[in-house]
Write a protein that holds these residues in place. Structure first.
Motif, PDB file in Angstrom:
ATOM      1  N   LYS A  90      12.093  -6.549 -12.051  1.00  0.00           N
ATOM      2  CA  LYS A  90      12.883  -5.789 -11.068  1.00  0.00           C
ATOM      3  C   LYS A  90      11.969  -4.976 -10.166  1.00  0.00           C
ATOM      4  N   ALA A  91      10.923  -4.387 -10.738  1.00  0.00           N
ATOM      5  CA  ALA A  91       9.974  -3.637  -9.921  1.00  0.00           C
ATOM      6  C   ALA A  91       9.256  -4.546  -8.942  1.00  0.00           C
ATOM      7  N   MET A  92       8.945  -5.772  -9.357  1.00  0.00           N
ATOM      8  CA  MET A  92       8.313  -6.728  -8.447  1.00  0.00           C
ATOM      9  C   MET A  92       9.218  -7.041  -7.267  1.00  0.00           C
ATOM     10  N   ARG A  93      10.527  -7.210  -7.519  1.00  0.00           N
ATOM     11  CA  ARG A  93      11.438  -7.564  -6.444  1.00  0.00           C
ATOM     12  C   ARG A  93      11.751  -6.377  -5.539  1.00  0.00           C
ATOM     13  N   HIS A  94      11.667  -5.165  -6.065  1.00  0.00           N
ATOM     14  CA  HIS A  94      12.035  -3.990  -5.281  1.00  0.00           C
ATOM     15  C   HIS A  94      10.861  -3.384  -4.520  1.00  0.00           C
ATOM     16  N   CYS A  95       9.615  -3.690  -4.890  1.00  0.00           N
ATOM     17  CA  CYS A  95       8.502  -3.162  -4.092  1.00  0.00           C
ATOM     18  C   CYS A  95       8.490  -3.893  -2.750  1.00  0.00           C
ATOM     19  N   PRO A  96       8.190  -3.206  -1.652  1.00  0.00           N
ATOM     20  CA  PRO A  96       8.318  -3.833  -0.328  1.00  0.00           C
ATOM     21  C   PRO A  96       7.210  -4.822   0.006  1.00  0.00           C
ATOM     22  N   GLN A  97       6.089  -4.751  -0.689  1.00  0.00           N
ATOM     23  CA  GLN A  97       4.971  -5.637  -0.361  1.00  0.00           C
ATOM     24  C   GLN A  97       5.232  -7.069  -0.826  1.00  0.00           C
ATOM     25  N   PRO A  98       4.886  -8.069  -0.012  1.00  0.00           N
ATOM     26  CA  PRO A  98       4.937  -9.451  -0.495  1.00  0.00           C
ATOM     27  C   PRO A  98       3.942  -9.636  -1.636  1.00  0.00           C
ATOM     28  N   ILE A  99       4.372 -10.351  -2.682  1.00  0.00           N
ATOM     29  CA  ILE A  99       3.526 -10.638  -3.842  1.00  0.00           C
ATOM     30  C   ILE A  99       3.229 -12.124  -3.845  1.00  0.00           C
ATOM     31  N   ILE A 100       1.956 -12.466  -3.962  1.00  0.00           N
ATOM     32  CA  ILE A 100       1.524 -13.861  -3.906  1.00  0.00           C
ATOM     33  C   ILE A 100       0.811 -14.209  -5.207  1.00  0.00           C
ATOM     34  N   THR A 204       4.330  -5.030   8.617  1.00  0.00           N
ATOM     35  CA  THR A 204       4.625  -4.903   7.192  1.00  0.00           C
ATOM     36  C   THR A 204       5.958  -4.202   6.923  1.00  0.00           C
ATOM     37  N   PHE A 205       6.401  -3.317   7.812  1.00  0.00           N
ATOM     38  CA  PHE A 205       7.745  -2.753   7.644  1.00  0.00           C
ATOM     39  C   PHE A 205       8.787  -3.867   7.726  1.00  0.00           C
ATOM     40  N   ALA A 206       8.603  -4.766   8.672  1.00  0.00           N
ATOM     41  CA  ALA A 206       9.529  -5.887   8.839  1.00  0.00           C
ATOM     42  C   ALA A 206       9.451  -6.845   7.648  1.00  0.00           C
ATOM     43  N   HIS A 207       8.244  -7.029   7.086  1.00  0.00           N
ATOM     44  CA  HIS A 207       8.125  -7.857   5.879  1.00  0.00           C
ATOM     45  C   HIS A 207       8.933  -7.242   4.735  1.00  0.00           C
ATOM     46  N   GLY A 208       8.820  -5.924   4.586  1.00  0.00           N
ATOM     47  CA  GLY A 208       9.579  -5.251   3.538  1.00  0.00           C
ATOM     48  C   GLY A 208      11.076  -5.404   3.730  1.00  0.00           C
ATOM     49  N   MET A 209      11.531  -5.352   4.975  1.00  0.00           N
ATOM     50  CA  MET A 209      12.948  -5.544   5.260  1.00  0.00           C
ATOM     51  C   MET A 209      13.365  -6.980   4.956  1.00  0.00           C
ATOM     52  N   THR A 210      12.506  -7.939   5.280  1.00  0.00           N
ATOM     53  CA  THR A 210      12.796  -9.338   4.965  1.00  0.00           C
ATOM     54  C   THR A 210      12.957  -9.521   3.468  1.00  0.00           C
ATOM     55  N   LYS A 211      12.043  -8.934   2.697  1.00  0.00           N
ATOM     56  CA  LYS A 211      12.111  -9.042   1.235  1.00  0.00           C
ATOM     57  C   LYS A 211      13.401  -8.404   0.710  1.00  0.00           C
ATOM     58  N   LYS A 212      13.764  -7.275   1.261  1.00  0.00           N
ATOM     59  CA  LYS A 212      14.996  -6.600   0.844  1.00  0.00           C
ATOM     60  C   LYS A 212      16.211  -7.466   1.127  1.00  0.00           C
ATOM     61  N   MET A 213      16.267  -8.077   2.302  1.00  0.00           N
ATOM     62  CA  MET A 213      17.413  -8.911   2.646  1.00  0.00           C
ATOM     63  C   MET A 213      17.465 -10.173   1.784  1.00  0.00           C
ATOM     64  N   LEU A 214      16.308 -10.759   1.491  1.00  0.00           N
ATOM     65  CA  LEU A 214      16.290 -11.922   0.606  1.00  0.00           C
ATOM     66  C   LEU A 214      16.884 -11.583  -0.756  1.00  0.00           C
ATOM     67  N   ARG A 215      16.671 -10.355  -1.203  1.00  0.00           N
ATOM     68  CA  ARG A 215      17.216  -9.922  -2.494  1.00  0.00           C
ATOM     69  C   ARG A 215      18.696  -9.566  -2.388  1.00  0.00           C
ATOM     70  N   GLU A 229      22.226  -8.324   8.256  1.00  0.00           N
ATOM     71  CA  GLU A 229      21.027  -8.659   9.021  1.00  0.00           C
ATOM     72  C   GLU A 229      21.038  -8.002  10.391  1.00  0.00           C
ATOM     73  N   ALA A 230      22.213  -7.850  10.977  1.00  0.00           N
ATOM     74  CA  ALA A 230      22.300  -7.136  12.259  1.00  0.00           C
ATOM     75  C   ALA A 230      21.856  -5.688  12.082  1.00  0.00           C
TER      76      ALA A 230
END
Length: 260
Positions: A90-100, A204-215, A229-230
């Protein structure tokens, strides 16, 4: 662990270093193929929770030392620590940074879950990803596997792997969409780092938002998702990075993003 900086963080149970704005997490018990311990579960969970407040780390690469990613723990350990292991993913999915994830060799049990819950995965032909829970008398549903794996590789393929516990090869993983790409064994970490550096230099702010929306869009209908998304884009349009991109477009230049 500082609230705003993790570049100099020094964990006790795995390796951590910063390469620019990319954090590199290495599971490093190579003599035992990098299994997770009670202590490392907790420390990993705390690191990913701390990343939500980190300002210096914009992407994370997870890999293993000694030619393997991560092997399984024993049945009693998994049963005792199911709550903690769930908190880790859950912490992995909620942190805003992309994890590779950079996966080579054995990637089994909890290690397979860490790779699964990463945002992107790079592997090798020698990678062997196995969800071994049923082989020690546990359900294949451990740590969110039944929710996430079908979304990544499809229901039928996920069911086979979770019922049988057999290893998915690197080539199968690529064909099924588990791996984004395959690299040579000595190059998989570089491939993951290159991808992470590219993401870390982006908005990176936009990446974090993308990750949040994917979840968050998993459990909503299409109309609700479009509305969410709007709202997300309206927030991103208020960032300095959006202004930088607009000004660079007008000037016919490449934007330089700063993550704010």
């Amino acid at each position: 662990m500082k609230e705003t900086g993790l570049a100099r963080y020094r964990p006790k149970h795995f390796q951590w270093r910063a390469e620019g704005r990319v954090g590199v997490l290495t599971l490093d018990r190579p003599e035992k193929k990098n299994p997770l311990t009670f202590e490392s579960y907790g420390e990993l969970r705390d690191l990913f929770r701390g990343l939500s407040a980190a300002r210096d780390i914009k992407a994370v690469v997870v890999t293993g030392a000694g030619g393997n990613f991560c092997s399984k723990m024993s049945e009693p350990e998994l049963l005792e620590f199911t709550g903690m292991t769930g908190d880790l993913v859950k912490a992995m999915r909620h942190c805003p940074q992309p994890i590779i994830a950079a996966v080579d060799g054995v990637c089994a049990g909890a290690g397979a879950i860490i790779a699964l819950f990463s945002d992107l995965r790079y592997g090798t032909r020698d990678a062997k990803v196995a969800f071994l829970f049923t082989r020690v008398g546990l359900a294949g549903c451990d740590m969110g596997a039944c929710a996430m794996l079908p979304r990544v590789i499809g229901q039928g393929r996920a069911a086979e792997l979770l019922y049988t516990g057999r290893a998915m090869s690197g080539e199968e993983g690529l064909a099924w969409g588990f791996f984004n790409a395959l690299a040579e064994p000595g190059q998989v970490l570089k491939a993951a780092l290159d991808a992470a550096q590219q993401l870390a230099s982006g908005p990176t702010f936009a990446h974090g938002m993308t990750k949040k929306m994917l979840r968050e869009e998993w459990a909503v209908g299409l109309d609700k998702a479009i509305e969410m998304e709007a709202q997300a884009q309206a927030i991103c349009m208020q960032t300095r990075d959006f202004r930088r991109a607009y000004e660079a477009f007008v000037a016919k230049q490449k934007p330089v993003f700063e993550g704010d």
